[in-house]
Design a protein around this motif. Structure first.
Motif, PDB file in Angstrom:
ATOM      1  N   HIS A  42      10.840  -5.373   3.642  1.00  0.00           N
ATOM      2  CA  HIS A  42      10.050  -6.300   4.455  1.00  0.00           C
ATOM      3  C   HIS A  42      10.891  -7.441   5.034  1.00  0.00           C
ATOM      4  CE1 HIS A  42      10.097  -8.561   0.671  1.00  0.00           C
ATOM      5  NE2 HIS A  42       9.859  -9.627   1.414  1.00  0.00           N
ATOM      6  N   GLY A  43      11.966  -7.804   4.390  1.00  0.00           N
ATOM      7  CA  GLY A  43      12.790  -8.916   4.833  1.00  0.00           C
ATOM      8  C   GLY A  43      13.664  -8.628   6.036  1.00  0.00           C
ATOM      9  N   THR A  44      13.856  -7.375   6.379  1.00  0.00           N
ATOM     10  CA  THR A  44      14.716  -7.048   7.521  1.00  0.00           C
ATOM     11  C   THR A  44      13.926  -6.658   8.766  1.00  0.00           C
ATOM     12  OG1 THR A  44      14.983  -4.767   6.742  1.00  0.00           O
ATOM     13  CG2 THR A  44      16.667  -6.361   6.067  1.00  0.00           C
ATOM     14  N   PHE A  47      17.294   0.370  18.924  1.00  0.00           N
ATOM     15  CA  PHE A  47      16.013   0.987  18.616  1.00  0.00           C
ATOM     16  C   PHE A  47      15.715   0.861  17.118  1.00  0.00           C
ATOM     17  CE2 PHE A  47      18.148   3.030  22.125  1.00  0.00           C
ATOM     18  CZ  PHE A  47      17.220   2.893  23.142  1.00  0.00           C
ATOM     19  N   ALA A  48      14.575   0.277  16.812  1.00  0.00           N
ATOM     20  CA  ALA A  48      14.180   0.057  15.422  1.00  0.00           C
ATOM     21  C   ALA A  48      13.652   1.328  14.777  1.00  0.00           C
ATOM     22  CB  ALA A  48      13.106  -1.029  15.362  1.00  0.00           C
ATOM     23  N   MET A  49      14.003   1.496  13.510  1.00  0.00           N
ATOM     24  CA  MET A  49      13.490   2.608  12.703  1.00  0.00           C
ATOM     25  C   MET A  49      12.795   2.002  11.480  1.00  0.00           C
ATOM     26  SD  MET A  49      16.636   5.359  12.876  1.00  0.00           S
ATOM     27  CE  MET A  49      17.847   4.364  12.012  1.00  0.00           C
ATOM     28  N   MET A  50      11.646   2.522  11.125  1.00  0.00           N
ATOM     29  CA  MET A  50      10.878   1.963  10.011  1.00  0.00           C
ATOM     30  C   MET A  50      11.060   2.816   8.764  1.00  0.00           C
ATOM     31  SD  MET A  50       9.061  -0.315   8.639  1.00  0.00           S
ATOM     32  CE  MET A  50       9.029  -1.394  10.047  1.00  0.00           C
ATOM     33  N   GLY A  51      11.146   2.148   7.628  1.00  0.00           N
ATOM     34  CA  GLY A  51      11.267   2.848   6.359  1.00  0.00           C
ATOM     35  C   GLY A  51      11.611   1.878   5.243  1.00  0.00           C
ATOM     36  N   LEU A  52      11.916   2.426   4.113  1.00  0.00           N
ATOM     37  CA  LEU A  52      12.339   1.655   2.941  1.00  0.00           C
ATOM     38  C   LEU A  52      13.672   2.237   2.474  1.00  0.00           C
ATOM     39  CD1 LEU A  52      11.838  -0.434   0.699  1.00  0.00           C
ATOM     40  CD2 LEU A  52      10.499   1.310  -0.507  1.00  0.00           C
ATOM     41  N   LYS A  95      12.467  -0.932  -5.610  1.00  0.00           N
ATOM     42  CA  LYS A  95      12.389  -1.684  -6.868  1.00  0.00           C
ATOM     43  C   LYS A  95      11.008  -1.462  -7.479  1.00  0.00           C
ATOM     44  CE  LYS A  95      16.282  -4.201  -6.006  1.00  0.00           C
ATOM     45  NZ  LYS A  95      16.969  -3.458  -5.035  1.00  0.00           N
ATOM     46  N   ASP A  96      10.671  -2.245  -8.470  1.00  0.00           N
ATOM     47  CA  ASP A  96       9.365  -2.125  -9.124  1.00  0.00           C
ATOM     48  C   ASP A  96       8.210  -2.337  -8.154  1.00  0.00           C
ATOM     49  OD1 ASP A  96      10.538  -1.552 -11.556  1.00  0.00           O
ATOM     50  OD2 ASP A  96      10.466  -3.632 -12.264  1.00  0.00           O
ATOM     51  N   ASP A  97       8.446  -3.126  -7.089  1.00  0.00           N
ATOM     52  CA  ASP A  97       7.385  -3.411  -6.123  1.00  0.00           C
ATOM     53  C   ASP A  97       7.358  -2.409  -4.965  1.00  0.00           C
ATOM     54  OD1 ASP A  97       9.712  -4.145  -4.817  1.00  0.00           O
ATOM     55  OD2 ASP A  97       8.855  -5.984  -3.980  1.00  0.00           O
ATOM     56  N   TYR A  98       7.862  -1.206  -5.163  1.00  0.00           N
ATOM     57  CA  TYR A  98       7.980  -0.232  -4.080  1.00  0.00           C
ATOM     58  C   TYR A  98       6.642   0.076  -3.412  1.00  0.00           C
ATOM     59  CZ  TYR A  98       6.173   3.486  -7.066  1.00  0.00           C
ATOM     60  OH  TYR A  98       5.379   4.256  -7.866  1.00  0.00           O
ATOM     61  N   GLU A  99       5.548   0.021  -4.174  1.00  0.00           N
ATOM     62  CA  GLU A  99       4.243   0.308  -3.568  1.00  0.00           C
ATOM     63  C   GLU A  99       3.874  -0.766  -2.543  1.00  0.00           C
ATOM     64  OE1 GLU A  99       1.804   0.781  -7.050  1.00  0.00           O
ATOM     65  OE2 GLU A  99       2.150   2.949  -7.085  1.00  0.00           O
ATOM     66  N   THR A 100       4.192  -2.007  -2.833  1.00  0.00           N
ATOM     67  CA  THR A 100       3.960  -3.097  -1.886  1.00  0.00           C
ATOM     68  C   THR A 100       4.823  -2.900  -0.639  1.00  0.00           C
ATOM     69  OG1 THR A 100       3.443  -4.610  -3.682  1.00  0.00           O
ATOM     70  CG2 THR A 100       4.034  -5.608  -1.563  1.00  0.00           C
ATOM     71  N   LEU A 134       6.043  -0.061   0.502  1.00  0.00           N
ATOM     72  CA  LEU A 134       5.545   1.081   1.263  1.00  0.00           C
ATOM     73  C   LEU A 134       4.268   0.731   2.028  1.00  0.00           C
ATOM     74  CD1 LEU A 134       6.238   4.037  -1.193  1.00  0.00           C
ATOM     75  CD2 LEU A 134       7.448   3.466   0.932  1.00  0.00           C
ATOM     76  N   ALA A 135       3.455  -0.171   1.491  1.00  0.00           N
ATOM     77  CA  ALA A 135       2.261  -0.630   2.207  1.00  0.00           C
ATOM     78  C   ALA A 135       2.656  -1.390   3.473  1.00  0.00           C
ATOM     79  CB  ALA A 135       1.402  -1.499   1.293  1.00  0.00           C
ATOM     80  N   VAL A 136       3.734  -2.159   3.396  1.00  0.00           N
ATOM     81  CA  VAL A 136       4.236  -2.869   4.578  1.00  0.00           C
ATOM     82  C   VAL A 136       4.706  -1.854   5.623  1.00  0.00           C
ATOM     83  CG1 VAL A 136       6.053  -4.419   5.426  1.00  0.00           C
ATOM     84  CG2 VAL A 136       4.837  -4.955   3.305  1.00  0.00           C
ATOM     85  N   VAL A 137       5.432  -0.844   5.180  1.00  0.00           N
ATOM     86  CA  VAL A 137       5.886   0.216   6.079  1.00  0.00           C
ATOM     87  C   VAL A 137       4.687   0.879   6.746  1.00  0.00           C
ATOM     88  CG1 VAL A 137       6.967   2.502   6.162  1.00  0.00           C
ATOM     89  CG2 VAL A 137       8.052   0.647   4.867  1.00  0.00           C
ATOM     90  N   GLU A 138       3.693   1.236   5.965  1.00  0.00           N
ATOM     91  CA  GLU A 138       2.498   1.891   6.504  1.00  0.00           C
ATOM     92  C   GLU A 138       1.798   1.000   7.534  1.00  0.00           C
ATOM     93  OE1 GLU A 138      -1.324   4.400   4.821  1.00  0.00           O
ATOM     94  OE2 GLU A 138      -0.492   2.801   3.568  1.00  0.00           O
ATOM     95  N   LYS A 139       1.699  -0.292   7.238  1.00  0.00           N
ATOM     96  CA  LYS A 139       1.068  -1.240   8.162  1.00  0.00           C
ATOM     97  C   LYS A 139       1.800  -1.263   9.504  1.00  0.00           C
ATOM     98  CE  LYS A 139       0.700  -6.230   8.726  1.00  0.00           C
ATOM     99  NZ  LYS A 139       1.778  -6.341   9.689  1.00  0.00           N
ATOM    100  N   TRP A 140       3.126  -1.365   9.452  1.00  0.00           N
ATOM    101  CA  TRP A 140       3.905  -1.406  10.690  1.00  0.00           C
ATOM    102  C   TRP A 140       3.812  -0.102  11.475  1.00  0.00           C
ATOM    103  CZ3 TRP A 140       5.727  -5.076  13.627  1.00  0.00           C
ATOM    104  CH2 TRP A 140       5.887  -6.336  13.083  1.00  0.00           C
ATOM    105  N   LEU A 141       3.798   1.018  10.767  1.00  0.00           N
ATOM    106  CA  LEU A 141       3.688   2.309  11.465  1.00  0.00           C
ATOM    107  C   LEU A 141       2.349   2.451  12.172  1.00  0.00           C
ATOM    108  CD1 LEU A 141       5.393   4.656   8.862  1.00  0.00           C
ATOM    109  CD2 LEU A 141       6.283   3.970  11.112  1.00  0.00           C
TER     110      LEU A 141
END
Length: 93
Positions: A40-42, A58-63, A69-74, A76-83
């Motif tokens: 989320h920070g980048t 050209f931006a690419m979205m992902g993790l 880390k332990d907060d990977y679900e959070t 991935l939710a950010v990734v999903e929101k942006w997509l």
């Protein structure tokens, strides 16, 4: 024409000469540069570069695996929101 398929142009190490570096790449024939997201920070700096250089960066979205880390679900939710909000050149990392 050359394409850089993976460049972290937003990295702080490039803060002093980012624009010059991009111009040198363009002068050397690198016409397309794909920027992978880390977490989320980048996202904001990645999108700023894409906005400043829309025909070349050209931006690419992902993790990024190193950022899972332990907060990977959070994250991935950010990734999903942006997509859901806009198109990206690719999904991955």
């Amino acid at each position: 024409m050359f394409t850089d398929t993976h460049t972290h142009l937003y990295d702080q190490r490039f803060d002093q000469d980012r624009e010059e570096m991009i111009r040198r790449a363009l002068d050397a024939g690198v016409q397309k540069m794909y920027i992978p997201n880390c977490d989320h920070g980048t996202i904001a700096p990645m999108l700023e570069i894409e906005s400043a250089w829309p025909e070349h960066c050209f931006a690419m979205m992902g993790l990024h695996p190193c950022y899972v880390k332990d907060d990977y679900e959070t994250e991935l939710a950010v990734v999903e929101k942006w997509l859901a909000e806009r198109a990206f050149a690719a999904v991955g990392e």
